[in-house]
Motif scaffolding. Structure first.
Motif, PDB file in Angstrom:
ATOM      1  N   ASP A 152       0.832  -1.202   0.000  1.00  0.00           N
ATOM      2  CA  ASP A 152       0.000   0.000   0.000  1.00  0.00           C
ATOM      3  C   ASP A 152       0.868   1.253   0.000  1.00  0.00           C
ATOM      4  O   ASP A 152       0.459   2.302  -0.495  1.00  0.00           O
ATOM      5  CB  ASP A 152      -0.915   0.005   1.227  1.00  0.00           C
ATOM      6  N   LEU A 153       2.085   1.118   0.562  1.00  0.00           N
ATOM      7  CA  LEU A 153       2.968   2.276   0.670  1.00  0.00           C
ATOM      8  C   LEU A 153       4.421   1.811   0.689  1.00  0.00           C
ATOM      9  O   LEU A 153       4.739   0.755   1.239  1.00  0.00           O
ATOM     10  CB  LEU A 153       2.645   3.066   1.934  1.00  0.00           C
ATOM     11  N   ILE A 154       5.286   2.614   0.067  1.00  0.00           N
ATOM     12  CA  ILE A 154       6.723   2.337   0.086  1.00  0.00           C
ATOM     13  C   ILE A 154       7.438   3.493   0.765  1.00  0.00           C
ATOM     14  O   ILE A 154       7.222   4.662   0.425  1.00  0.00           O
ATOM     15  CB  ILE A 154       7.291   2.171  -1.336  1.00  0.00           C
ATOM     16  N   LEU A 155       8.279   3.180   1.753  1.00  0.00           N
ATOM     17  CA  LEU A 155       9.192   4.161   2.344  1.00  0.00           C
ATOM     18  C   LEU A 155      10.493   4.028   1.574  1.00  0.00           C
ATOM     19  O   LEU A 155      11.235   3.057   1.743  1.00  0.00           O
ATOM     20  CB  LEU A 155       9.389   3.878   3.838  1.00  0.00           C
ATOM     21  N   MET A 156      10.766   4.979   0.682  1.00  0.00           N
ATOM     22  CA  MET A 156      11.840   4.852  -0.308  1.00  0.00           C
ATOM     23  C   MET A 156      13.041   5.725   0.026  1.00  0.00           C
ATOM     24  O   MET A 156      12.973   6.962  -0.037  1.00  0.00           O
ATOM     25  CB  MET A 156      11.302   5.235  -1.688  1.00  0.00           C
ATOM     26  N   ASP A 157      14.145   5.074   0.388  1.00  0.00           N
ATOM     27  CA  ASP A 157      15.397   5.814   0.533  1.00  0.00           C
ATOM     28  C   ASP A 157      15.812   6.300  -0.857  1.00  0.00           C
ATOM     29  O   ASP A 157      15.620   5.605  -1.852  1.00  0.00           O
ATOM     30  CB  ASP A 157      16.470   4.902   1.123  1.00  0.00           C
ATOM     31  N   ILE A 158      16.361   7.493  -0.943  1.00  0.00           N
ATOM     32  CA  ILE A 158      16.711   8.057  -2.241  1.00  0.00           C
ATOM     33  C   ILE A 158      18.091   7.593  -2.710  1.00  0.00           C
ATOM     34  O   ILE A 158      18.286   7.259  -3.880  1.00  0.00           O
ATOM     35  CB  ILE A 158      16.655   9.596  -2.198  1.00  0.00           C
ATOM     36  N   GLN A 159      19.057   7.541  -1.799  1.00  0.00           N
ATOM     37  CA  GLN A 159      20.408   7.136  -2.173  1.00  0.00           C
ATOM     38  C   GLN A 159      20.645   5.693  -1.774  1.00  0.00           C
ATOM     39  O   GLN A 159      20.871   5.373  -0.605  1.00  0.00           O
ATOM     40  CB  GLN A 159      21.433   8.056  -1.515  1.00  0.00           C
ATOM     41  N   MET A 160      20.593   4.792  -2.783  1.00  0.00           N
ATOM     42  CA  MET A 160      20.814   3.363  -2.560  1.00  0.00           C
ATOM     43  C   MET A 160      21.709   2.808  -3.661  1.00  0.00           C
ATOM     44  O   MET A 160      21.771   3.369  -4.760  1.00  0.00           O
ATOM     45  CB  MET A 160      19.473   2.611  -2.554  1.00  0.00           C
ATOM     46  N   PRO A 161      22.393   1.694  -3.389  1.00  0.00           N
ATOM     47  CA  PRO A 161      23.239   1.082  -4.421  1.00  0.00           C
ATOM     48  C   PRO A 161      22.391   0.374  -5.488  1.00  0.00           C
ATOM     49  O   PRO A 161      21.188   0.211  -5.321  1.00  0.00           O
ATOM     50  CB  PRO A 161      24.065   0.064  -3.621  1.00  0.00           C
ATOM     51  N   VAL A 162      23.043  -0.025  -6.574  1.00  0.00           N
ATOM     52  CA  VAL A 162      22.445  -0.763  -7.695  1.00  0.00           C
ATOM     53  C   VAL A 162      21.479   0.116  -8.486  1.00  0.00           C
ATOM     54  O   VAL A 162      21.645   0.357  -9.669  1.00  0.00           O
ATOM     55  CB  VAL A 162      21.745  -2.063  -7.241  1.00  0.00           C
ATOM     56  N   MET A 163      20.423   0.597  -7.816  1.00  0.00           N
ATOM     57  CA  MET A 163      19.465   1.511  -8.439  1.00  0.00           C
ATOM     58  C   MET A 163      19.015   2.511  -7.389  1.00  0.00           C
ATOM     59  O   MET A 163      18.648   2.137  -6.279  1.00  0.00           O
ATOM     60  CB  MET A 163      18.251   0.744  -8.977  1.00  0.00           C
ATOM     61  N   SER A 164      19.043   3.793  -7.718  1.00  0.00           N
ATOM     62  CA  SER A 164      18.674   4.827  -6.750  1.00  0.00           C
ATOM     63  C   SER A 164      17.168   4.844  -6.514  1.00  0.00           C
ATOM     64  O   SER A 164      16.393   4.276  -7.280  1.00  0.00           O
ATOM     65  CB  SER A 164      19.118   6.200  -7.247  1.00  0.00           C
ATOM     66  N   GLY A 165      16.782   5.541  -5.457  1.00  0.00           N
ATOM     67  CA  GLY A 165      15.362   5.702  -5.177  1.00  0.00           C
ATOM     68  C   GLY A 165      14.647   6.452  -6.290  1.00  0.00           C
ATOM     69  O   GLY A 165      13.508   6.137  -6.641  1.00  0.00           O
ATOM     70  N   TYR A 166      15.316   7.463  -6.876  1.00  0.00           N
ATOM     71  CA  TYR A 166      14.724   8.210  -7.986  1.00  0.00           C
ATOM     72  C   TYR A 166      14.352   7.275  -9.139  1.00  0.00           C
ATOM     73  O   TYR A 166      13.256   7.351  -9.695  1.00  0.00           O
ATOM     74  CB  TYR A 166      15.708   9.258  -8.516  1.00  0.00           C
ATOM     75  N   GLU A 167      15.303   6.406  -9.510  1.00  0.00           N
ATOM     76  CA  GLU A 167      15.065   5.482 -10.621  1.00  0.00           C
ATOM     77  C   GLU A 167      13.927   4.519 -10.298  1.00  0.00           C
ATOM     78  O   GLU A 167      13.078   4.234 -11.156  1.00  0.00           O
ATOM     79  CB  GLU A 167      16.342   4.705 -10.934  1.00  0.00           C
ATOM     80  N   ALA A 168      13.909   4.024  -9.068  1.00  0.00           N
ATOM     81  CA  ALA A 168      12.862   3.093  -8.658  1.00  0.00           C
ATOM     82  C   ALA A 168      11.488   3.762  -8.692  1.00  0.00           C
ATOM     83  O   ALA A 168      10.504   3.175  -9.159  1.00  0.00           O
ATOM     84  CB  ALA A 168      13.152   2.558  -7.257  1.00  0.00           C
ATOM     85  N   VAL A 169      11.416   4.998  -8.195  1.00  0.00           N
ATOM     86  CA  VAL A 169      10.148   5.739  -8.213  1.00  0.00           C
ATOM     87  C   VAL A 169       9.664   5.929  -9.645  1.00  0.00           C
ATOM     88  O   VAL A 169       8.479   5.752  -9.949  1.00  0.00           O
ATOM     89  CB  VAL A 169      10.299   7.108  -7.510  1.00  0.00           C
ATOM     90  N   ASP A 170      10.583   6.274 -10.540  1.00  0.00           N
ATOM     91  CA  ASP A 170      10.218   6.506 -11.936  1.00  0.00           C
ATOM     92  C   ASP A 170       9.621   5.250 -12.564  1.00  0.00           C
ATOM     93  O   ASP A 170       8.608   5.303 -13.266  1.00  0.00           O
ATOM     94  CB  ASP A 170      11.455   6.952 -12.714  1.00  0.00           C
ATOM     95  N   ILE A 171      10.232   4.102 -12.296  1.00  0.00           N
ATOM     96  CA  ILE A 171       9.728   2.836 -12.843  1.00  0.00           C
ATOM     97  C   ILE A 171       8.349   2.513 -12.275  1.00  0.00           C
ATOM     98  O   ILE A 171       7.418   2.156 -13.007  1.00  0.00           O
ATOM     99  CB  ILE A 171      10.715   1.690 -12.538  1.00  0.00           C
TER     100      ILE A 171
END
Length: 204
Positions: free
Chosen positions: A86-105
């Motif tokens: 229902d909700l994701i608590l998304m760290d922005i700076q992460m390895p492999v793929m950043s939070g920004y990229e994950a949010v965009d997908i």
């Protein structure tokens, strides 16, 4: 500052000859505090630091949440598809793929874009905060405390707002008549729409 590599640091600030009223405030807080009764929900914590995950899980352990964890943006996308939180608590700076990229997908996936995403970041840059708020549904700055976390969750997850006084719970509702609503709508609505987007403390 007392610091040991690999163990941690303690920062102390001593303020001499400063008057304060801590006892009065402590008594007031002890008599009344805010809590929430959330509906059952699935929350995905996307965070690469185990200690941060443990803190957030500790804050949420008394509530009816099903918690899942991802250690990078790619895993966050994968687990969003698998568990449909229902909700994701998304760290922005992460390895492999950043939070920004994950949010965009996630936000461009027709099956996932409904998921509420709250960014969690240590950034103090105003420009970055505003960028985050444009792509995410909410925002929390590290270090996150329990009160801030619960307030943010209450904006996105069904709940009952509870004020506890002397350990006696009572549900409080605020009744506003139509005349007051119209005044608020006429005088403050445009300003509130901007605040709702950027959530800047001074504006609030």
């Amino acid at each position: 500052v007392v610091s040991s590599p690999g163990i941690g640091s303690t920062f102390s600030l001593i303020m001499k000859d400063v008057a304060f009223s801590a006892e009065i405030e402590a008594e007031k807080i002890g008599q009344e505090f805010i809590d929430y009764e959330f509906v059952h929900s699935k929350i995905l914590i996307a965070e690469d630091m185990v200690s941060n995950v443990d803190v957030i899980k500790g804050f949420l352990e008394d509530y009816d949440f099903e918690i899942h964890v991802a250690v990078n943006g790619a895993e966050a996308v994968e687990k969003a598809r698998k568990y449909r939180p229902d909700l994701i608590l998304m760290d922005i700076q992460m390895p492999v793929m950043s939070g920004y990229e994950a949010v965009d997908i996630i936000k461009n996936d027709e099956e996932l874009k409904y998921i509420k995403i709250v960014a969690v970041t240590a950034s103090a840059m105003l420009e970055r905060e505003e960028k985050i708020k444009k792509v995410c549904d909410g925002y929390l700055r590290k270090p996150v405390n329990k009160g801030e976390l619960l307030r943010e969750l209450s904006l996105h997850i069904g709940n009952k707002f509870i004020i506890q006084q002397n350990a006696v719970e009572e549900i409080k509702t605020i009744k506003i008549n139509e005349n007051i609503k119209e005044i608020l709508r006429r005088e403050l609505w445009d300003e509130w729409k901007n605040i709702g987007v950027f959530m800047l403390g001074t504006d609030i």
